[in-house]
Design a protein around this motif. Structure first.
Motif, PDB file in Angstrom:
ATOM      1  N   LEU A 217      53.308  38.685 -23.401  1.00 44.60           N
ATOM      2  CA  LEU A 217      51.926  39.019 -23.941  1.00 44.60           C
ATOM      3  C   LEU A 217      51.037  39.159 -22.680  1.00 44.60           C
ATOM      4  O   LEU A 217      49.998  39.795 -22.635  1.00 44.60           O
ATOM      5  CB  LEU A 217      51.226  38.361 -25.022  1.00 44.60           C
ATOM      6  N   ALA A 218      50.967  37.831 -21.874  1.00 45.30           N
ATOM      7  CA  ALA A 218      50.029  37.840 -20.928  1.00 45.30           C
ATOM      8  C   ALA A 218      50.216  39.046 -19.667  1.00 45.30           C
ATOM      9  O   ALA A 218      49.383  39.478 -19.386  1.00 45.30           O
ATOM     10  CB  ALA A 218      50.325  36.425 -20.198  1.00 45.30           C
ATOM     11  N   ALA A 219      51.500  39.342 -19.620  1.00 43.96           N
ATOM     12  CA  ALA A 219      51.774  40.602 -18.748  1.00 43.96           C
ATOM     13  C   ALA A 219      51.279  41.898 -19.186  1.00 43.96           C
ATOM     14  O   ALA A 219      50.641  42.911 -18.734  1.00 43.96           O
ATOM     15  CB  ALA A 219      53.062  40.709 -18.592  1.00 43.96           C
ATOM     16  N   GLY A 220      51.054  42.141 -20.577  1.00 42.66           N
ATOM     17  CA  GLY A 220      50.756  43.179 -21.195  1.00 42.66           C
ATOM     18  C   GLY A 220      49.264  43.165 -20.955  1.00 42.66           C
ATOM     19  O   GLY A 220      48.626  44.249 -20.782  1.00 42.66           O
ATOM     20  N   ILE A 221      48.634  41.997 -21.314  1.00 43.25           N
ATOM     21  CA  ILE A 221      46.903  41.991 -21.300  1.00 43.25           C
ATOM     22  C   ILE A 221      46.687  42.129 -19.733  1.00 43.25           C
ATOM     23  O   ILE A 221      45.562  42.876 -19.406  1.00 43.25           O
ATOM     24  CB  ILE A 221      46.365  40.741 -21.847  1.00 43.25           C
ATOM     25  N   LYS A 222      47.389  41.787 -18.703  1.00 36.98           N
ATOM     26  CA  LYS A 222      47.007  41.797 -17.398  1.00 36.98           C
ATOM     27  C   LYS A 222      47.332  43.024 -16.869  1.00 36.98           C
ATOM     28  O   LYS A 222      46.566  43.479 -15.711  1.00 36.98           O
ATOM     29  CB  LYS A 222      47.593  40.564 -16.665  1.00 36.98           C
ATOM     30  N   TYR A 223      48.460  43.569 -17.090  1.00 40.72           N
ATOM     31  CA  TYR A 223      48.847  44.836 -16.420  1.00 40.72           C
ATOM     32  C   TYR A 223      49.178  45.964 -17.305  1.00 40.72           C
ATOM     33  O   TYR A 223      48.507  47.200 -17.200  1.00 40.72           O
ATOM     34  CB  TYR A 223      50.139  44.402 -15.453  1.00 40.72           C
ATOM     35  N   THR A 224      50.020  45.983 -18.537  1.00 45.89           N
ATOM     36  CA  THR A 224      50.318  47.137 -19.212  1.00 45.89           C
ATOM     37  C   THR A 224      49.077  47.882 -19.709  1.00 45.89           C
ATOM     38  O   THR A 224      49.182  49.047 -19.524  1.00 45.89           O
ATOM     39  CB  THR A 224      51.302  46.802 -20.454  1.00 45.89           C
ATOM     40  N   LEU A 225      48.418  47.239 -20.490  1.00 47.73           N
ATOM     41  CA  LEU A 225      47.113  47.894 -21.191  1.00 47.73           C
ATOM     42  C   LEU A 225      46.251  48.167 -20.128  1.00 47.73           C
ATOM     43  O   LEU A 225      45.565  49.546 -20.147  1.00 47.73           O
ATOM     44  CB  LEU A 225      46.703  46.919 -22.158  1.00 47.73           C
TER      45      LEU A 225
END
Length: 232
Positions: free
Chosen positions: A13-21
């Motif tokens: 989820l941290a990777a999603g918030i930092k990069y994906t979205l």
């Protein structure tokens, strides 16, 4: 299995918030700007030298719609550093992975959304243009005040679908070393030897995000169509 899920979820989820979205949102916004300008250029009634601009726009759309996104990512990130020009680009064009990813996703999105916007504008009846001209509106004003607002409603569903697809396509950014959701799941799978669990988990998170975006799309469609008279 439950321990793997609970321990891996914060990292994914941290990777999603930092990069994906962020990558998806920035690329989509910039892509929409390019798409609108490209569509308007192709629909322009100007001739002469402006035909060169139309040709360039058409070639750009053809190029990015005709080649795989993964190949585009590799060309931008791995290929451009070898584009060395003595005295101008002695080290080629080198980019940070995130910049290369956003650039590629932006250009790819712009190419696809341009055709969506162009089709939406062309779907507006010619009578709207004629009515605007009859009250003294210039073409640019008619486009801004009458045509584009209607085209937004028409293009909303396909543009929303493009954004949802872009969110999923950001998983390809792992191929150029961006540590987004899929890349994190790969790293964890390499450490705990549970690829099935990790890939299923990250797929579930992508599904949740895309489902929420689909609900938002449905809401926006209803809001944009609230003044339309239902067909009986």
């Amino acid at each position: 299995m439950w321990h793997i899920i609970t321990s891996s979820t914060p990292e994914i989820l941290a990777a999603g918030i930092k990069y994906t979205l962020p990558i998806a949102i920035i690329s989509f916004v910039l892509g929409l700007i390019i798409a609108l300008l490209t569509a308007l250029a192709r629909l322009s009634q100007r001739g002469g030298a402006f035909n060169i601009v139309k040709w360039i726009c058409g070639f750009y759309i053809w190029l990015f719609r005709s080649t795989p996104l993964l190949v585009q990512l590799f060309i931008v990130y791995f290929g451009l550093p070898y584009l060395k020009i003595k005295g101008i680009l002695p080290k080629g064009i080198q980019m940070d992975p995130v910049v290369a990813g956003i650039l590629t996703f932006t250009l790819n999105t712009g190419a696809y959304c341009s055709e969506t916007i162009r089709g939406a504008i062309q779907s507006i009846p010619n009578g709207q243009w004629e009515a605007a001209a009859s009250i003294g509106m210039k073409r640019s004003m008619a486009l801004r005040r009458i045509i584009i607002p209607q085209a937004v409603r028409v293009s909303l569903p396909p543009l929303a679908n493009s954004f949802i697809s872009l969110v999923k396509d950001t998983s390809l950014a792992a191929s150029i070393t961006i540590v987004e959701m899929f890349e994190v799941s790969q790293q964890i799978a390499a450490a705990n030897y549970q690829p099935l669990v990790m890939y299923t988990l990250v797929a579930a998170y992508y599904a949740i995000v895309c489902t929420l975006l689909a609900w938002l799309q449905s809401y926006l469609e209803k809001r944009s169509s609230r003044y339309l008279t239902p067909v009986k």
